[in-house]
Design an enzyme around this catalytic site. Structure first.
Site, mmCIF file in Angstrom:
data_model
loop_
_atom_site.group_PDB
_atom_site.id
_atom_site.type_symbol
_atom_site.label_atom_id
_atom_site.label_comp_id
_atom_site.label_asym_id
_atom_site.label_seq_id
_atom_site.Cartn_x
_atom_site.Cartn_y
_atom_site.Cartn_z
ATOM 1 C CB SER A 159 43.223 45.933 34.709
ATOM 2 O OG SER A 159 43.332 45.559 36.038
ATOM 3 C CG HIS A 208 38.577 44.717 37.933
ATOM 4 N ND1 HIS A 208 38.899 43.431 37.588
ATOM 5 C CD2 HIS A 208 39.737 45.308 38.246
ATOM 6 C CE1 HIS A 208 40.204 43.245 37.686
ATOM 7 N NE2 HIS A 208 40.747 44.383 38.086
ATOM 8 C CG HIS A 211 40.844 41.798 43.134
ATOM 9 N ND1 HIS A 211 39.921 42.553 42.453
ATOM 10 C CD2 HIS A 211 41.804 41.450 42.230
ATOM 11 C CE1 HIS A 211 40.302 42.665 41.187
ATOM 12 N NE2 HIS A 211 41.438 42.003 41.020
ATOM 13 C CE1 TYR A 246 41.589 45.391 45.476
ATOM 14 C CE2 TYR A 246 43.180 43.710 44.820
ATOM 15 C CZ TYR A 246 42.294 44.720 44.496
ATOM 16 O OH TYR A 246 42.098 45.060 43.188
ATOM 17 C CD GLU A 247 37.191 44.145 44.837
ATOM 18 O OE1 GLU A 247 36.127 44.743 44.655
ATOM 19 O OE2 GLU A 247 37.632 43.281 44.062
ATOM 20 C CB ALA A 300 47.631 44.296 35.779
ATOM 21 C CG MET A 333 47.553 42.693 44.479
ATOM 22 S SD MET A 333 46.905 44.324 44.881
ATOM 23 C CE MET A 333 48.413 45.317 44.817
ATOM 24 C CB SER A 334 44.076 38.498 40.617
ATOM 25 O OG SER A 334 44.906 38.549 39.478
ATOM 26 C CG ASN A 353 53.841 47.981 38.064
ATOM 27 O OD1 ASN A 353 52.744 47.469 37.821
ATOM 28 N ND2 ASN A 353 54.558 47.643 39.115
ATOM 29 C CG HIS A 390 44.618 51.412 40.025
ATOM 30 N ND1 HIS A 390 44.818 50.063 39.781
ATOM 31 C CD2 HIS A 390 43.359 51.676 39.589
ATOM 32 C CE1 HIS A 390 43.720 49.554 39.225
ATOM 33 N NE2 HIS A 390 42.827 50.518 39.088
HETATM 34 N N1 HPA Z 1 52.390 44.591 42.596
HETATM 35 C C1 HPA Z 1 51.256 43.906 42.840
HETATM 36 N N2 HPA Z 1 50.238 43.856 42.000
HETATM 37 C C2 HPA Z 1 50.349 44.528 40.843
HETATM 38 C C3 HPA Z 1 51.489 45.269 40.525
HETATM 39 C C4 HPA Z 1 52.569 45.309 41.456
HETATM 40 O O1 HPA Z 1 53.623 45.930 41.240
HETATM 41 N N3 HPA Z 1 51.268 45.822 39.293
HETATM 42 C C5 HPA Z 1 50.031 45.404 38.885
HETATM 43 N N4 HPA Z 1 49.470 44.634 39.830
#
Ligand code: HPA
Length: 278
Positions: free
Chosen positions: A33, A64, A86, A88-89, A116, A214-215, A238, A250
């Site tokens: 990202s 992306h 990903h 999840y897509e 991220a 998630m990657s 975060n 997001h």
């Molecule tokens: N969890 C999962 N994936 C993420 C997060 C998170 O807190 N932050 C950025 N990608």
């Protein structure tokens, strides 16, 4: 259903790239990202949208893009993935790793993946950057399920040093030179797309994870299968849920990633220069 083998598909994608550039990339970078600018900064860059290549899928996630960028970074021939897809897509695991496998097939010796991630380690702060030392693949998937093509890699790949010590040392050296502080830790890769529950976050911490995303984990498995050396750098965008006092969005992830873009890009440039020489 396509009747092509995995290797035939990889070669079709790689051949389509070779029709557009004569470059022979030595290293690869997967841009997470907000880091797409790195691809555009390559010298003499050839930019190829995934949609113009066979067997490549484009991501629909904001932030992306979907391009291969091939060009020169500080004297090193480099191929970047500007955006990735990903699980999840709804993409199949094969699609998730197709891009990095194509880079491997094109001959890169080392790949740096960026992402991220949510911070699990108490004491870490949003905006911290983390070298990935090891991973937990908690997606429930593997790109290696099914018949194995022994000419691509072994049936049972070793994962005892999945993240390459020399490439980690390259990241450390660049960060030191650029005076950028780095964390180091374990990345847990989950399916998403929900952020975690506080109970899941407690579980992940008890598993020894320092960051969650998630990657990355499936791409690392595919690259190690094909004998490519791997490094990864996470931007802790975060604090994971339950640790953070507020709801996750997001937008927050994107805003923190954007605030550390300069440091991430500096590390990538220096890493390519060093990794090209090992
Ligand atoms: N969890 C999962 N994936 C993420 C997060 C998170 O807190 N932050 C950025 N990608």
């Amino acid at each position: 259903m396509s009747s092509l083998t995995l290797k035939q598909k990889l070669d079709e994608t790689a051949d389509a790239i070779r029709k557009r550039t004569t470059a022979k990339p030595a290293v690869g970078v997967v841009l997470g990202s907000g880091l797409g600018a790195f691809g555009d900064s390559l010298g003499g860059v050839t930019k190829i949208p995934y949609g113009e290549l066979p067997h490549m899928s484009a991501s629909a996630v904001v932030g992306h893009a979907g391009n291969f960028c091939i060009g020169d970074m500080r004297g090193v021939s480099t191929i970047c993935m500007q955006g990735r897809v990903h699980l999840y897509e709804g993409h199949a695991v094969e699609a998730v790793v197709q891009g990095v496998r194509v880079m491997a097939r094109m001959g890169v010796k080392a790949v740096l993946l960026t992402n991220a991630a949510g911070g699990l380690n108490p004491g870490w702060l949003p905006g911290d950057l983390m070298i990935v030392r090891d991973q937990l693949n908690l997606t429930g998937k593997s790109p290696l399920i099914g018949p194995n093509d022994d000419s691509l890699g072994p049936r049972f790949p070793d994962m005892s040093a999945a993240y390459d010590a020399d490439l980690i040392a390259c990241v450390r050296a660049v960060a030191l030179k650029e005076k950028i502080a780095l964390r180091e830790g374990v990345y847990a890769g989950l399916l998403g797309p929900t952020y975690e529950t506080p109970a899941e976050v407690r579980m992940l911490r008890s598993f020894g994870a320092d960051a969650v995303g998630m990657s990355t984990v499936l791409e690392v498995i595919a690259l190690r299968h094909m004998g490519v050396r791997v490094g990864a750098l996470s931007c802790v965008t975060n604090l994971a849920s339950g640790i953070s006092k507020h709801k996750l969005t997001h937008e927050e992830v994107e805003a923190t990633a954007a605030s550390r873009r300069g440091e991430m890009l500096a590390i990538l440039g220096g890493w390519v220069e060093r990794a090209g020489a090992i």
